[in-house]
Design a protein around this motif. Structure first.
Motif, PDB file in Angstrom:
ATOM      1  N   ASP A  82      25.864  -2.248  65.975  1.00 45.95           N
ATOM      2  CA  ASP A  82      26.312  -2.880  64.744  1.00 45.95           C
ATOM      3  C   ASP A  82      27.486  -2.073  64.186  1.00 45.95           C
ATOM      4  O   ASP A  82      27.432  -0.842  64.122  1.00 45.95           O
ATOM      5  CB  ASP A  82      25.145  -2.893  63.752  1.00 45.95           C
ATOM      6  CG  ASP A  82      25.460  -3.633  62.462  1.00 45.95           C
ATOM      7  OD1 ASP A  82      26.272  -3.098  61.670  1.00 45.95           O
ATOM      8  OD2 ASP A  82      24.907  -4.712  62.235  1.00 45.95           O
ATOM      9  N   ARG A 112      32.058  -4.808  59.637  1.00 45.36           N
ATOM     10  CA  ARG A 112      31.661  -6.209  59.840  1.00 45.36           C
ATOM     11  C   ARG A 112      32.595  -6.860  60.867  1.00 45.36           C
ATOM     12  O   ARG A 112      33.231  -7.887  60.622  1.00 45.36           O
ATOM     13  CB  ARG A 112      31.663  -6.955  58.514  1.00 45.36           C
ATOM     14  CG  ARG A 112      30.932  -6.210  57.426  1.00 45.36           C
ATOM     15  CD  ARG A 112      30.741  -7.000  56.161  1.00 45.36           C
ATOM     16  NE  ARG A 112      30.436  -6.092  55.065  1.00 45.36           N
ATOM     17  CZ  ARG A 112      29.267  -5.450  54.885  1.00 45.36           C
ATOM     18  NH1 ARG A 112      28.294  -5.651  55.750  1.00 45.36           N
ATOM     19  NH2 ARG A 112      29.092  -4.636  53.873  1.00 45.36           N
ATOM     20  N   GLU A 136      25.060  -7.134  66.564  1.00 45.29           N
ATOM     21  CA  GLU A 136      25.421  -7.379  65.166  1.00 45.29           C
ATOM     22  C   GLU A 136      25.138  -8.823  64.758  1.00 45.29           C
ATOM     23  O   GLU A 136      24.575  -9.082  63.693  1.00 45.29           O
ATOM     24  CB  GLU A 136      26.894  -7.052  64.941  1.00 45.29           C
ATOM     25  CG  GLU A 136      27.366  -7.290  63.512  1.00 45.29           C
ATOM     26  CD  GLU A 136      28.679  -6.599  63.204  1.00 45.29           C
ATOM     27  OE1 GLU A 136      28.722  -5.365  63.318  1.00 45.29           O
ATOM     28  OE2 GLU A 136      29.665  -7.297  62.878  1.00 45.29           O
ATOM     29  N   ARG A 140      21.754 -10.387  62.401  1.00 37.43           N
ATOM     30  CA  ARG A 140      22.203 -10.925  61.119  1.00 37.43           C
ATOM     31  C   ARG A 140      22.212 -12.457  61.144  1.00 37.43           C
ATOM     32  O   ARG A 140      22.920 -13.087  60.376  1.00 37.43           O
ATOM     33  CB  ARG A 140      23.618 -10.396  60.807  1.00 37.43           C
ATOM     34  CG  ARG A 140      23.682  -8.886  60.608  1.00 37.43           C
ATOM     35  CD  ARG A 140      25.127  -8.405  60.494  1.00 37.43           C
ATOM     36  NE  ARG A 140      25.217  -6.965  60.326  1.00 37.43           N
ATOM     37  CZ  ARG A 140      25.345  -6.337  59.166  1.00 37.43           C
ATOM     38  NH1 ARG A 140      25.380  -7.045  58.039  1.00 37.43           N
ATOM     39  NH2 ARG A 140      25.436  -5.020  59.096  1.00 37.43           N
ATOM     40  N   SER A 520      18.942  -0.864  58.908  1.00 41.80           N
ATOM     41  CA  SER A 520      19.851  -1.786  59.590  1.00 41.80           C
ATOM     42  C   SER A 520      19.277  -3.199  59.573  1.00 41.80           C
ATOM     43  O   SER A 520      18.058  -3.388  59.543  1.00 41.80           O
ATOM     44  CB  SER A 520      20.098  -1.323  61.030  1.00 41.80           C
ATOM     45  OG  SER A 520      18.877  -1.189  61.718  1.00 41.80           O
TER      46      SER A 520
END
Length: 564
Positions: A82, A112, A136, A140, A520
């Motif tokens: 991530d 990001r 990542e 998410r 996380s």
């Protein structure tokens, strides 16, 4: 074979254009441990032309446009880690080193990264489908707590304005997307594929609805409930569609992709990887992450440990797939011909090495039980096969050109102690240990260990005593060292002192591997951190939020080094 990174490299391969362009936040290392390299080679083996754009300059078009326009889609990943974890320490400070960048230089990927790269692609290629994936994106994919901004965020699929999200280990899913787009050029037709997340303005007829974005923002316990449901319902053999309302749309998760068959995973790891960084990086410096894994062997994928702080359960599910012995031995023979190889296999393992050859008839037919396989104790249905793993290790070291074979992956010592033949495994493991065997008891306090879903520290001490006794009897200096986590939900000053006292009185070494818990996205522990309850028991959990006190918890243990 390196996958092309420039138009000149594309032309050298005799290709006129690319079908798929993969964008990653890592430097391009052509190794099966790097997800983009694995996906890229897999697609090429199936007849698609694939290029890679690694760590593009996100402030201009020079890198993102250098390979032109792909026929089918852009695939975007932040890399193996991530991007927020990669860029910031557990103390919320900017990292000085990025092990997945050339020369270890930090700052080569944006915060990001998936969102930034996706918006960059959309700016210059507005009508090309965007498929996001990797860790990542996977973690998410639903509403999630973002520790770095200390707020609830919507699905990354929405923020990235991507067309599809691939979660989990995406080889088969990405291949299906490529095949459908090759035939139809219609991304809508990909929304029935296993292993994808997509959005719609309408709620699917047959789906299990998670607490909505608005509900979670108003009630923290709803976040814990959402995480619990995702954990128990996301399973390839349960065939459940999940959905979650976010404003006026629904985020929809199709059932996970089915685990690879043994033949499929065998073929995957025998693809023509260079096991090097791309020549472009030779003047900049090597990629530190390659050091330990360059001559490692993946023999097993998946883990049913279900540790609360680990992303594997949410990313890959708990299903374990083991490679055949013949496939692994063939890969070892290939390694012996590599120009950089000096006879040492640094690892034969995976997420948990001694899960190689394990099985569970319930998990493999009906899906993961709502109970944990290894907590509070090992389930009788979680069948291990240490004998098969030892046989594999013995065969690897008999191959010409092999000097040493090591096991550097983590092992579950509770699985070993639960095996009637576990002592034999411990004795043999000594031969495959490079000085120190690194285990992860993670803590000593029973309350914290229960929240972590880890075995009792007494089992760690039992394993350590046996391993070191057998090593001494065989005339070898081999020792067990432990990894520990501080500031995990449930740990206050009393629990931290319990861990300090345990290390001081029970372990005969200075603590070196002390990690501060990082909340996380996607993990059960993060749900505990945000909601202050255990998602599975609904019990109240103490959470230390102060950065100063979190740092002090680590300092308290590290001070043992100077005290001795």
């Amino acid at each position: 074979m390196f996958l092309p990174t420039t138009i000149e490299e594309v032309k050298k391969l005799g290709w006129k254009e690319l079908d798929v362009i993969l964008v990653t936040g890592d430097a391009y290392v052509d190794h099966p441990s790097f997800g983009v390299a694995l996906i890229g080679h897999y697609l090429v083996s199936k007849g698609f032309k694939v290029g890679i754009i690694a760590q593009p300059d996100w402030k201009s078009e020079k890198d993102i446009t250098r390979l032109g326009r792909p026929k089918l889609f852009f695939g975007i990943s932040a890399g193996n880690v991530d991007s927020m974890v990669s860029n910031y320490t557990a103390s919320m400070k900017k990292r000085k080193i990025d092990e997945y960048s050339s020369g270890g230089i930090a700052g080569k990927r944006p915060d990001r990264a998936v969102i930034v790269y996706s918006n960059l692609v959309r700016r210059f290629f507005p009508d090309v489908p965007i498929v996001i994936g990797g860790l990542e994106s996977s973690l998410r994919r639903f509403v999630h707590y973002d520790w770095w901004s200390d707020r609830i965020r919507k699905s990354i699929l929405v923020d990235a304005k991507a067309d599809l999200l691939v979660y989990g280990m995406g080889e088969k899913t990405v291949l299906e997307i490529a095949q459908i787009l090759s035939r139809t050029r219609d991304i809508e037709k990909c929304k029935t594929i296993r292993g994808v997340v997509w959005w719609s303005s309408k709620k699917p007829i047959d789906c299990h609805e998670l607490p909505s974005f608005d509900e979670i923002c108003l009630d923290k316990t709803k976040y814990a409930e959402s995480t619990r449901l995702q954990t128990i319902l996301t399973d390839p053999f349960k065939n459940i569609v999940l959905c979650q309302r976010q404003d006026s749309r629904y985020i929809i998760q199709n059932p996970p992709q089915l685990p690879l068959e043994q033949e499929e995973i065998d073929n995957l790891y025998l693809l023509p990887f260079e096991r090097k960084t791309h020549p472009f990086y030779e003047k900049i410096g090597y990629v530190p992450a390659l050091d330990m894994i360059q001559f490692s062997i993946t023999c097993v994928r998946g883990c049913f440990g279900s540790c609360s702080f680990c992303a594997l359960t949410q990313h890959q599910t708990t299903h374990v797939v083991s490679r055949s012995v013949d496939s692994i031995l063939e890969e070892v023979r290939i390694l012996t011909k590599h120009p950089d190889f000096h006879g040492i296999i640094t690892d034969v393992g995976g997420p948990t090495a001694n899960m190689y050859g394990s099985s569970c008839f319930v998990r493999e037919t009906k899906g993961q039980c709502e109970k944990f396989c290894l907590h509070p104790k090992s389930c009788v249905n979680a069948k291990t096969n240490h004998e098969r793993y030892l046989e594999l290790l013995d065969k690897v070291r008999t191959i010409n050109g092999i000097k040493h074979v090591f096991v550097s992956s983590g092992i579950r010592h509770d699985l070993v102690l639960n095996d009637p033949h576990g002592d034999l495994f411990i004795k043999k493991l000594i031969d495959f240990t490079p000085g120190q065997l690194k285990l992860a008891p993670e803590h000593s306090h029973p309350k914290v260990l229960a929240l972590m879903r880890k075995p009792s520290v007494e089992l760690f001490l039992e394993f350590k005593e046996k391993f070191e006794k057998y090593a001494k009897n065989s005339g070898k200096q081999r020792y067990v060292v432990g990894y520990f986590i501080v500031a995990h939900p449930g740990e206050g000053k009393r629990e931290n002192e319990h861990l300090r006292k345990f290390i001081e009185e029970k372990l005969n070494y200075h603590p070196q591997q002390i990690q501060i818990f990082t909340p996380s996205p996607g993990t059960v522990s993060t749900a505990m951190y945000y909601s202050e309850i255990d998602p599975f028991t609904k019990e109240k959990v103490f959470v230390e939020r102060s950065l100063k006190l979190r740092n002090a918890a680590k300092a308290n243990l590290m001070s043992l080094n100077s005290a001795r």
